[in-house]
Scaffold this motif. Structure first.
Motif, mmCIF file in Angstrom:
data_model
loop_
_atom_site.group_PDB
_atom_site.id
_atom_site.type_symbol
_atom_site.label_atom_id
_atom_site.label_comp_id
_atom_site.label_asym_id
_atom_site.label_seq_id
_atom_site.Cartn_x
_atom_site.Cartn_y
_atom_site.Cartn_z
ATOM 1 N N ALA A 31 1.369 -1.148 -0.184
ATOM 2 C CA ALA A 31 0.205 -0.067 0.111
ATOM 3 C C ALA A 31 1.125 1.248 -0.310
ATOM 4 C CB ALA A 31 -0.667 0.324 0.994
ATOM 5 N N VAL A 32 0.426 1.925 -0.463
ATOM 6 C CA VAL A 32 1.467 3.682 -1.201
ATOM 7 C C VAL A 32 0.420 4.562 -0.940
ATOM 8 C CG1 VAL A 32 2.425 4.677 -2.558
ATOM 9 C CG2 VAL A 32 2.398 2.092 -2.826
ATOM 10 N N HIS A 33 1.637 5.302 0.242
ATOM 11 C CA HIS A 33 0.466 6.369 0.936
ATOM 12 C C HIS A 33 1.260 7.670 0.551
ATOM 13 C CE1 HIS A 33 -2.667 4.374 3.316
ATOM 14 N NE2 HIS A 33 -1.345 3.227 3.650
ATOM 15 N N VAL A 34 0.768 8.791 -0.222
ATOM 16 C CA VAL A 34 1.733 9.615 -0.980
ATOM 17 C C VAL A 34 1.020 10.752 0.229
ATOM 18 C CG1 VAL A 34 1.569 11.586 -2.385
ATOM 19 C CG2 VAL A 34 1.315 8.585 -2.958
ATOM 20 N N VAL A 35 2.093 11.608 0.502
ATOM 21 C CA VAL A 35 1.632 13.215 1.566
ATOM 22 C C VAL A 35 2.374 13.977 0.963
ATOM 23 C CG1 VAL A 35 2.180 14.192 3.518
ATOM 24 C CG2 VAL A 35 1.904 11.755 3.200
ATOM 25 N N SER A 36 1.213 14.930 0.989
ATOM 26 C CA SER A 36 1.849 16.213 0.085
ATOM 27 C C SER A 36 0.957 17.601 0.704
ATOM 28 C CB SER A 36 1.371 15.969 -1.072
ATOM 29 O OG SER A 36 -0.122 16.775 -1.311
ATOM 30 N N HIS A 37 1.777 18.680 0.755
ATOM 31 C CA HIS A 37 1.110 20.359 1.767
ATOM 32 C C HIS A 37 -0.022 20.328 0.544
ATOM 33 C CE1 HIS A 37 1.710 23.992 1.982
ATOM 34 N NE2 HIS A 37 2.619 24.186 3.076
#
Length: 302
Positions: A31-37
């Motif tokens: 599972a890939v969790h992408v965090v962005s501002h």
């Protein structure tokens, strides 16, 4: 045999390197969790196997809550800021790269993360085995992040792998991100180009090779809780020569003009790395040759 992991959080996941790492992990079992501002692009929001999250790494409670809920095996920490042109920019650079990194590391330790891959920068200056000697706030902030990784790893049981990344380039990189995309954009537009600090020397590494190292670092068996290696080509290229070669390959009508009047005393004259540590740590070496990389950058601009 590499370590197994089921989930990864990528901070700065919508940036130039982060997006390509995310794309490389599509179709994997994790599972890939992408965090962005800010809000992530639809291509990431709609991708199978990817969950997107909006959070500022400077917000300790948001980072702690996110990692606590997701409970990933691995965090790849790419979120960073490089703005040293004003006092406010320097403050936010330190706030993001130092306090933001501490927030990520602290939350990772509390949520059971096994490994953090922290992207440092060649602007820390100094060989990997030496003490860093940065000459600007950005380099100092990245060096501080390395030391935070070392300290948290020694106290918490987290493994930290630190790639010291040299000058990254590749297709679809924004022109504001560095010499190669700026020169390519000007060449394709038929405009003249005046590179800053034309006699400085840099080590250029293709984004695909950086992503390959990050993936290897996520999985590598390591002997120590803190490992660091330079991600680079091992070859220095003079700034002016890089710009001139881009214009030659592009067969551009413009030209590389005499340099602008940038203050070059604020940036290291030579930054060339040694990839042998990355080879030993992750069995990694760069595979995209310079001419191919330049062709890719120009093709993406045309």
């Amino acid at each position: 045999m590499g370590r197994e992991h089921d989930s990864v959080v990528i901070t700065g996941g919508t940036g130039f390197i982060g997006r390509r790492l995310t794309e490389a992990l599509l179709g994997s079992d994790m599972a890939v969790h992408v965090v962005s501002h800010g809000e992530p692009p639809p291509t990431l929001r709609d991708a199978d196997g990817v969950r997107t999250h909006v959070a500022d790494v400077r917000d300790r409670s948001a980072v702690t809550d996110l990692l606590g809920r997701v409970a990933p095996d691995t965090v790849v920490h790419l979120a960073a800021r490089d703005d040293t042109g004003s006092e406010r920019g320097r403050f936010e650079t330190v706030e993001t790269n130092v306090m933001g990194t501490y927030n990520v590391l602290s939350a990772a330790a509390r949520s059971g993360v096994e490994r953090v891959v922290y992207a440092s920068s060649a602007y820390r200056r100094g060989a990997v085995g030496d003490e860093p000697s940065p000459i600007d706030v950005y380099g100092a902030s990245k060096a501080a992040g390395e030391q935070l990784c070392r300290a948290v790893a020694s106290q918490s049981g987290i493994d930290c792998v630190v790639p010291v990344v040299h000058t990254v380039y590749g297709p679809s990189q924004p022109p504001t991100d560095g010499l190669v995309p700026a020169a390519a954009a000007a060449a394709v537009a038929g405009e003249d180009f005046a590179p800053n600090c034309p006699d400085h020397v840099r080590d250029f590494v293709h984004v695909a090779d950086v992503v390959a190292f990050l993936r290897a670092a996520m999985e590598a068996d390591t002997e120590r809780s803190f490992e660091r290696a330079e991600v680079c080509s091992g070859r220095g290229r003079r700034v002016r020569a890089v710009a001139e070669r881009i214009y030659e390959v592009a067969d551009a009508p413009g030209e590389v003009r005499p340099a602008s009047d940038a203050d070059c005393s604020r940036t290291p004259e030579t930054l060339v790395g040694d990839p042998s540590g990355a080879a030993a740590l992750c069995d990694w070496s760069p595979t995209v040759d310079w001419e191919t990389g330049i062709e890719q950058v120009l093709s993406a601009r045309r």
